[in-house]
Design an enzyme around this catalytic site. Sequence first.
Site, PDB file in Angstrom:
ATOM      1  N   GLY A  39      21.894   3.164  -6.946  1.00  0.00           N
ATOM      2  CA  GLY A  39      21.343   4.447  -5.227  1.00  0.00           C
ATOM      3  C   GLY A  39      23.392   4.565  -5.298  1.00  0.00           C
ATOM      4  CB  CYS A  40      24.723   4.810  -1.813  1.00  0.00           C
ATOM      5  SG  CYS A  40      27.022   5.500  -1.300  1.00  0.00           S
ATOM      6  CE1 TYR A  41      29.742   8.357  -3.807  1.00  0.00           C
ATOM      7  CE2 TYR A  41      29.588   9.670  -5.958  1.00  0.00           C
ATOM      8  CZ  TYR A  41      29.731   9.719  -4.819  1.00  0.00           C
ATOM      9  OH  TYR A  41      29.715  11.645  -3.983  1.00  0.00           O
ATOM     10  CB  CYS A  43      26.495   0.400  -2.801  1.00  0.00           C
ATOM     11  SG  CYS A  43      25.819   0.721  -0.486  1.00  0.00           S
TER      12      CYS A  43
END
Length: 207
Positions: A39-41, A43
């Site tokens: 997912g979003c890097y 995070c």
Amino acid sequence: MKKIIALILLASTGIFAQQKESKNTPKTTSLETITLAGGCYWCVEAVYENLKGVQSAVSGFTGSKVKNPTYEEVCTGNTGAAEAVQITYDPNTTSLDEIFKVFFTVHDPTTLNRQGADSGTQYRSAIFYKNETQKKAAQDIIFSLKKAKVYDAPIVTSLEPLTQFYKAEDYHQNYYQNNKYQPYCQMVIQPKIEKFEKLFKDRLKKK
């Protein structure tokens, strides 16, 4: 709640129990790298920056058909790239096995091309292996998770050979640390960090 309870149990016994190093295991001096997409890097980076043994966690892109893609290009979903984090770690302090355990704890490996509200192939769950050892370790933990029926849905994490890793723009690096009070950081990243800290409390870097 059921999934969290299962992960807590597995953190102390079974799959997520930390392996003890054999007295006869030779210590290495070189650092290792593994590249993960969950997912979003922002995070993924924020979590691994707190794991003992991790020297650096760099946000970037891999799997791209476009050379040195920009964030805006990756956001179109047309480059084939995934938002990923390249983790450099000391194998004397942590292990690839532990890094994978953290990975499968802090993101949902059952949602195809999506993590929460972030959707698109750039947010896919993937392990980018650089050699057969990494590939085999990834296959082993996925097999164990499936056997233990930790998730109610099938694991869709892809195993992809690492090609070129492109570091993202500077403002994406250490994003959580630099923007802790932004809504996305508070609502999306912070809960992941808290979950990680709960399950791996003995493996946190001293602050």
